[in-house]
Design a protein around this motif. Structure first.
Motif, PDB file in Angstrom:
ATOM      1  N   ASN A 192       1.038  -1.375  -0.302  1.00 24.82           N
ATOM      2  CA  ASN A 192       0.289   0.425   0.174  1.00 24.82           C
ATOM      3  C   ASN A 192       1.259   1.021  -0.006  1.00 24.82           C
ATOM      4  N   LEU A 193       2.066   1.035   0.718  1.00 25.56           N
ATOM      5  CA  LEU A 193       2.601   2.478   0.828  1.00 25.56           C
ATOM      6  C   LEU A 193       3.138   2.873  -0.266  1.00 25.56           C
ATOM      7  N   LEU A 194       3.585   1.838  -1.492  1.00 29.19           N
ATOM      8  CA  LEU A 194       4.659   2.301  -2.833  1.00 29.19           C
ATOM      9  C   LEU A 194       3.232   2.266  -3.482  1.00 29.19           C
ATOM     10  N   ILE A 195       1.779   1.628  -3.775  1.00 29.85           N
ATOM     11  CA  ILE A 195       0.852   2.403  -4.678  1.00 29.85           C
ATOM     12  C   ILE A 195       0.449   3.923  -4.199  1.00 29.85           C
ATOM     13  N   VAL A 196       0.077   4.864  -3.020  1.00 30.60           N
ATOM     14  CA  VAL A 196       0.366   6.311  -2.199  1.00 30.60           C
ATOM     15  C   VAL A 196       1.500   6.893  -2.725  1.00 30.60           C
ATOM     16  N   SER A 197       2.251   6.616  -2.388  1.00 33.67           N
ATOM     17  CA  SER A 197       4.026   7.331  -3.093  1.00 33.67           C
ATOM     18  C   SER A 197       3.668   6.859  -4.808  1.00 33.67           C
ATOM     19  N   LEU A 198       4.113   6.090  -5.520  1.00 30.72           N
ATOM     20  CA  LEU A 198       3.589   6.307  -6.793  1.00 30.72           C
ATOM     21  C   LEU A 198       2.340   6.738  -7.904  1.00 30.72           C
ATOM     22  N   ALA A 199       1.294   6.867  -6.880  1.00 31.08           N
ATOM     23  CA  ALA A 199      -0.047   7.685  -6.871  1.00 31.08           C
ATOM     24  C   ALA A 199       0.367   9.557  -7.233  1.00 31.08           C
ATOM     25  N   LEU A 200       1.142   9.456  -5.690  1.00 33.68           N
ATOM     26  CA  LEU A 200       1.075  10.706  -5.138  1.00 33.68           C
ATOM     27  C   LEU A 200       2.035  11.729  -6.523  1.00 33.68           C
ATOM     28  N   GLY A 201       3.034  10.888  -6.209  1.00 34.04           N
ATOM     29  CA  GLY A 201       4.217  11.258  -7.336  1.00 34.04           C
ATOM     30  C   GLY A 201       4.511  11.275  -8.978  1.00 34.04           C
ATOM     31  N   ALA A 202       2.474  11.119  -9.424  1.00 37.83           N
ATOM     32  CA  ALA A 202       1.905  10.577 -10.690  1.00 37.83           C
ATOM     33  C   ALA A 202       1.576  12.289 -10.987  1.00 37.83           C
ATOM     34  N   GLY A 203       0.987  12.275  -9.804  1.00 37.64           N
ATOM     35  CA  GLY A 203       0.415  13.456  -9.970  1.00 37.64           C
ATOM     36  C   GLY A 203       0.515  14.507  -9.678  1.00 37.64           C
ATOM     37  N   MET A 204       1.849  14.257  -8.818  1.00 39.96           N
ATOM     38  CA  MET A 204       2.884  15.595  -8.804  1.00 39.96           C
ATOM     39  C   MET A 204       3.060  16.563 -10.267  1.00 39.96           C
ATOM     40  N   ILE A 205       3.541  15.414 -11.096  1.00 42.83           N
ATOM     41  CA  ILE A 205       4.605  15.800 -11.934  1.00 42.83           C
ATOM     42  C   ILE A 205       3.810  16.603 -13.150  1.00 42.83           C
ATOM     43  N   PRO A 206       2.439  17.236 -13.383  1.00 46.83           N
ATOM     44  CA  PRO A 206       1.830  17.853 -13.921  1.00 46.83           C
ATOM     45  C   PRO A 206       1.382  19.354 -13.517  1.00 46.83           C
ATOM     46  N   VAL A 207       2.160  18.680 -11.937  1.00 45.88           N
ATOM     47  CA  VAL A 207       2.034  20.243 -10.783  1.00 45.88           C
ATOM     48  C   VAL A 207       3.448  21.429 -11.395  1.00 45.88           C
ATOM     49  N   VAL A 208       3.766  20.257 -10.794  1.00 45.56           N
ATOM     50  CA  VAL A 208       5.836  21.341 -11.344  1.00 45.56           C
ATOM     51  C   VAL A 208       6.523  21.298 -12.452  1.00 45.56           C
ATOM     52  N   SER A 209       5.345  20.441 -13.675  1.00 38.39           N
ATOM     53  CA  SER A 209       6.216  21.275 -14.751  1.00 38.39           C
ATOM     54  C   SER A 209       5.060  20.843 -15.606  1.00 38.39           C
ATOM     55  N   LYS A 210       4.124  21.899 -15.723  1.00 40.01           N
ATOM     56  CA  LYS A 210       2.665  22.660 -16.308  1.00 40.01           C
ATOM     57  C   LYS A 210       2.730  21.358 -17.748  1.00 40.01           C
ATOM     58  N   VAL A 257       5.436  19.200 -19.387  1.00 41.22           N
ATOM     59  CA  VAL A 257       5.441  18.269 -19.794  1.00 41.22           C
ATOM     60  C   VAL A 257       5.302  16.838 -20.676  1.00 41.22           C
ATOM     61  N   TYR A 258       3.692  17.424 -20.989  1.00 38.62           N
ATOM     62  CA  TYR A 258       2.741  16.087 -22.006  1.00 38.62           C
ATOM     63  C   TYR A 258       2.182  17.426 -22.952  1.00 38.62           C
ATOM     64  N   SER A 259       2.838  18.458 -23.323  1.00 33.62           N
ATOM     65  CA  SER A 259       2.455  18.959 -23.877  1.00 33.62           C
ATOM     66  C   SER A 259       2.667  18.980 -25.454  1.00 33.62           C
ATOM     67  N   ASN A 260       3.481  17.897 -26.140  1.00 36.66           N
ATOM     68  CA  ASN A 260       3.823  17.076 -27.117  1.00 36.66           C
ATOM     69  C   ASN A 260       3.186  16.371 -27.390  1.00 36.66           C
ATOM     70  N   PHE A 261       2.584  15.583 -26.549  1.00 38.35           N
ATOM     71  CA  PHE A 261       1.040  13.982 -26.813  1.00 38.35           C
ATOM     72  C   PHE A 261       0.098  14.541 -27.329  1.00 38.35           C
ATOM     73  N   PRO A 262      -1.089  13.730 -27.875  1.00 36.77           N
ATOM     74  CA  PRO A 262      -2.108  13.574 -27.985  1.00 36.77           C
ATOM     75  C   PRO A 262      -2.727  14.549 -27.621  1.00 36.77           C
ATOM     76  N   ALA A 263      -4.025  14.757 -27.347  1.00 37.45           N
ATOM     77  CA  ALA A 263      -4.925  15.331 -26.904  1.00 37.45           C
ATOM     78  C   ALA A 263      -5.491  14.398 -25.575  1.00 37.45           C
ATOM     79  N   GLU A 264      -5.152  13.508 -26.425  1.00 29.95           N
ATOM     80  CA  GLU A 264      -6.414  11.936 -25.131  1.00 29.95           C
ATOM     81  C   GLU A 264      -5.303  12.090 -24.114  1.00 29.95           C
ATOM     82  N   VAL A 265      -3.609  11.932 -24.191  1.00 30.15           N
ATOM     83  CA  VAL A 265      -2.708  11.493 -23.277  1.00 30.15           C
ATOM     84  C   VAL A 265      -3.174  13.048 -22.355  1.00 30.15           C
ATOM     85  N   GLN A 266      -2.850  14.500 -22.577  1.00 25.62           N
ATOM     86  CA  GLN A 266      -2.543  15.144 -21.999  1.00 25.62           C
ATOM     87  C   GLN A 266      -4.067  15.531 -20.977  1.00 25.62           C
ATOM     88  N   ILE A 267      -5.256  15.128 -21.941  1.00 28.15           N
ATOM     89  CA  ILE A 267      -6.346  15.088 -21.231  1.00 28.15           C
ATOM     90  C   ILE A 267      -6.473  14.119 -19.615  1.00 28.15           C
TER      91      ILE A 267
END
Length: 448
Positions: A373-391, A393-403
């Motif tokens: 469970n600790l790994l699940i929570v940690s990686l989920a929060l880490g993935a969520g913070m990616i677009p927060v700290v780097s808005k 980061v996914y700008s070159n990906f298709p619209a569906e990925v950006q969404i």
């Protein structure tokens, strides 16, 4: 109906009291709600009159769906929970892309198609509740709060660096909220946010931080016009993109409904979740007809219920009614829209931080011993913070990925959801697997 009586508003009674607490809900969510049409209009270079019509339509649909979510429509629509609905930011980027590619009538045709799809998917999606144990929904709600704090800070300082006057005003408003919650009793405690807003606006006026010049030019009456941009068209690519948006909105709304369940004790079983999600789908259909935006449950209002402990659905029905009134009386809407951003941002900071705290409270119930469970929570929060700290980061990906992954909330939920299935529901070598016995899913979270 349980919890829909005005006599249960914090031990108070009367339409006026419910109106005051309903207004508190509206003021807390108003800026977030109307920002969506403002951003959309600016991106597509719409004139001020058209943007104003979009704002009116936005408020109208938000009011209707809020009433449906709180009061319910039989056993078909509405979660029957004290939740407030408003325009979802998740839809803005794909709507802009569709508008630029196919035109404005395609934006709203795509929305209607996606809304029908969402209504049909509400019941199947609700069957996935057993895959949303405390680790998943705690990570989701925590990420919701953390990702929204930046928006509150931007409002306080008007997207600029911190200055002494705005910082002092924000601190003063937060101190008022804290003091009233600590020392206030009855009505004063329950209206702490509203009182802080009023006092903060007075202080902001003394500091020359208010501007109500636009109120005089606003109309006294105006009804949103359906199909403002003509007959809708239905491009397949647009419908698919907006359908993906609706699934992301479903994820958000499910997390909010389960969070409000913990606060109110109302059982968030699959039928209730399905009715709430179906209302989200209906919001997209109505929004497509009235040139508005699909709605989701607003986090700041979930937080307000937790802070004030006012769980009456009658108060939320009143909030929905106020939104409808604001939709047809633009002058009132303009008045609320003119409240200083520093004031709205300050109370929003309290609300969003409380949302994150609610998620942390849920995570505290998770058993982290001898499981993943600790790994699940940690990686989920880490993935969520990616677009927060780097808005971008996914700008070159298709619209569906950006969404999906450009949204902190949906990316965190998806990672938590997938990892929970991987660790706790897929067969392990040597035998079947399932959720760890030390962290069981409560019976009410299993398909009823």
């Amino acid at each position: 109906m349980r919890n829909l009586s005005l006599s249960r508003v914090g031990g108070l009674s009367g339409l006026g009291r419910a109106g005051i607490f309903g207004a508190q809900h509206v003021i807390v969510m108003y800026t977030g709600c109307v920002t969506v049409p403002l951003v959309f209009g600016a991106a597509l270079d719409l004139d001020k009159r058209t943007v104003g019509l979009l704002v009116n339509a936005d408020l109208l649909i938000a009011g209707i769906i809020t009433i449906i979510q709180a009061a319910g429509v039989g056993k078909v629509l509405g979660a029957r929970m004290p939740v407030v609905a408003g325009a979802s930011f998740t839809a803005v980027t794909p709507m802009i892309m569709i508008g630029q590619e196919y035109g404005l009538n395609a934006v709203y045709g795509s929305m209607i198609g996606a809304g029908v799809f969402a209504v049909l998917m509400a019941v199947p999606f609700s069957k996935l509740l057993r895959y949303f144990p405390p680790a998943v929904r705690g990570a989701a709600v925590t990420m919701i709060g953390l990702s929204l704090i930046g928006k509150a800070v931007s409002m306080i300082f008007d997207d600029g660096p911190a200055d002494g006057s705005r910082l002092s005003l924000a601190l003063g408003i937060i101190i008022i909220v804290v003091a009233l919650m600590r020392y206030g009793r009855g009505f004063v405690r329950q209206a702490a946010v509203l009182i802080a807003l009023v006092l903060g606006t007075i202080a902001a006026a003394a500091m020359s931080l208010t501007d109500f010049s636009g109120v005089g030019g606003a109309a006294w009456f105006g009804i949103p016009e359906p199909f403002l941009f003509g007959a809708p068209s239905f491009p397949l690519a647009g419908i698919i993109s907006m359908s993906i948006v609706m699934m992301v909105i479903f994820i958000e709304s499910t997390a909010y409904m389960m969070a409000i369940s913990e606060t109110t004790g109302i059982d968030a079983d699959p039928p209730r979740i399905a009715r709430g999600l179906a209302a989200d789908g209906v919001s997209a259909v109505l929004a497509g007809a009235w040139t508005s935006f699909p709605d989701t449950i607003f986090a700041q209002n979930v937080s307000l219920v937790r802070i004030t402990r006012i769980t009456s659905r009658a108060v939320v029905v009143m909030a929905g009614a106020i939104l409808i009134v604001l939709a047809v009386i633009p002058k009132l809407g303009e008045t609320i829209a003119s409240l200083p951003g520093a004031v709205i941002g300050s109370v929003s900071l309290v609300m969003f931080a409380t949302v994150a705290g609610t998620g942390i409270s849920t995570l505290s119930k998770v058993d982290y011993r001898d499981n993943d469970n600790l790994l699940i929570v940690s990686l989920a929060l880490g993935a969520g913070m990616i677009p927060v700290v780097s808005k971008d980061v996914y700008s070159n990906f298709p619209a569906e990925v950006q969404i999906i992954f450009g949204n902190a909330i949906s990316s965190a939920v998806i990672v938590a959801f997938v990892l929970n299935i991987f660790f706790h529901h897929l067969p392990r070598r040597g035998g079947p697997s399932g959720p760890p016995t030390s962290d069981p899913i409560p019976d009410k979270e299993v398909v009823a």
